[in-house]
Enzyme design. Structure first.
Site: not given
Ligand code: WQD
Length: 335
Positions: A152, A124, A148
């Site tokens: 990894k 990741s 997490y």
């Molecule tokens: C994306 C953006 C949030 C939810 C995570 C893991 C990563 C990978 C993908 C496994 C950010 C914003 C999110 C919400 C929001 N998984 N957001 N409201 O955190 O970039 O990555 O998932 O490998 O390892 O860390 O993904 O989709 O959670 O967030 O505003 O309800 O959307 O702040 O800017 P993230 P995400």
């Protein structure tokens, strides 16, 4: 090839199974069904019109994994099985190390015993932590900010040590950025058991009327519109990247390879909201909420190495990703 996919009924595993089976490979899925449903198996079979073997079990069961490797004459393993919620990992570190690190250790011992030395590992972009420069290339320092990501990274380090110690191994570490979207058929996609942590599955449920309103976690980041920027990649592009990595391992004499799997293009939260509204024809109500702990402002990939070494490049657009995610979500509403 005969290929074992651990976590094979999960979101990325099931899409990869479809791509590999359609390319003529024989597929075995191992899954403990802790975060996926057995109904995915029938959908994968329907999409590929091929026999897909399924074993209900846990990757930490070394004896079981060894038996599967031998019984099915496995040539290569793609290791998806694991847990991946950043926030949950902060609350449950031991569970994350047991499953992600312990599970991989058990798998590797079973593979060595069965003399199966080809492995693609689902890593990741989280291993990079807060970017020191952008776009992020594979030489960027790895510095994790949560259990997490560290789980990894520990696996990556374990695999690097193994590859250095035993030249039989052929290992590819694939660092995913943000996988979203679904298979064009609408039959398989991302459908987490609980309320989604991730942005796009949450938006999809708002569009379907299953959730009321999206919380946008902060609009005061140093980004064009103040909201978080990420490198979203279509899950089918990602699946095709796994097949390209497997093919490359078959023709290399180098034991370890590391590739970013991203598009190289970042989009903000509000840009994704707008794209999803266009794709679904639905309005996505949202309000600005406080920043989420552990979030970073901007993250997107330098994806040139995978293109040069694997002949793979993400093809699908953000509109494709949102349209496919909506088609899958809408199919769930009909169920
Ligand atoms: C994306 C953006 C949030 C939810 C995570 C893991 C990563 C990978 C993908 C496994 C950010 C914003 C999110 C919400 C929001 N998984 N957001 N409201 O955190 O970039 O990555 O998932 O490998 O390892 O860390 O993904 O989709 O959670 O967030 O505003 O309800 O959307 O702040 O800017 P993230 P995400």
């Amino acid at each position: 090839m005969n290929i074992l996919l651990t976590g094979g009924t999960g979101y990325i595993g099931s899409h990869t199974a479809v791509v590999l089976a359609q390319a003529g490979h024989q597929i075995v899925l191992l899954d403990n069904l802790s975060n996926s449903d057995i109904s995915v198996l029938a959908r994968v079979k329907a999409l590929t019109r091929s026999h897909i073997a399924f074993v209900h079990g846990d990757v930490r069961n070394q004896e079981l994994v060894h038996k599967v490797l031998m019984d099915h004459h496995i040539d290569a393993v793609i290791h998806f099985a694991g847990v991946k919620a950043v926030g949950e990992s902060v609350e449950q570190p031991l569970r994350y190390y047991d499953i992600n690190v312990g599970g991989t250790l058990s798998l590797l011992k079973a593979m060595r015993h069965a003399r199966v030395f080809t492995l693609v590992f689902s890593s990741s972009s989280t291993v990079y932590g807060n970017p020191q420069y952008l776009p992020i290339d594979e030489d960027h320092p790895t510095r994790c900010t949560n259990p997490y990501g560290r789980s990894k990274l520990h696996v990556e380090e374990m695999l690097a040590d193994l590859a250095a110690a035993d030249p039989h191994w052929r290992i590819a570490l694939l660092r995913y950025f943000n996988p979203i979207g679904a298979h064009d058929s609408g039959l398989i996609g991302e459908d987490p058991n609980d309320i989604p942590n991730n942005l796009v599955p949450y938006i999809a449920r708002v569009a379907a009327g299953k959730l009321e309103c999206l919380r946008v976690f902060g609009n005061d980041y140093p980004t064009p519109d103040g909201t978080g920027v990420r490198d979203y990649i279509h899950v089918v592009d990602l699946a095709e990247g796994h097949m390209a990595a497997l093919q490359a391992l078959a023709r290399t004499n180098q034991s370890l390879h590391v590739y970013n799997l991203g598009t190289g293009q970042g989009y903000s939260v509000l840009e994704v909201v707008r794209a999803f509204e266009q794709a679904s024809g639905k309005t996505i109500p949202y309000h600005i909420a406080p920043r989420r702990a552990g979030d970073i402002a901007t993250c997107y990939a330098q994806a040139a190495r995978a293109e040069a070494a694997l002949g793979w490049k993400a093809q699908r657009t953000l509109q494709d990703m949102c349209a496919s995610a909506w088609k899958f979500q809408a199919s769930l509403v009909l169920e």
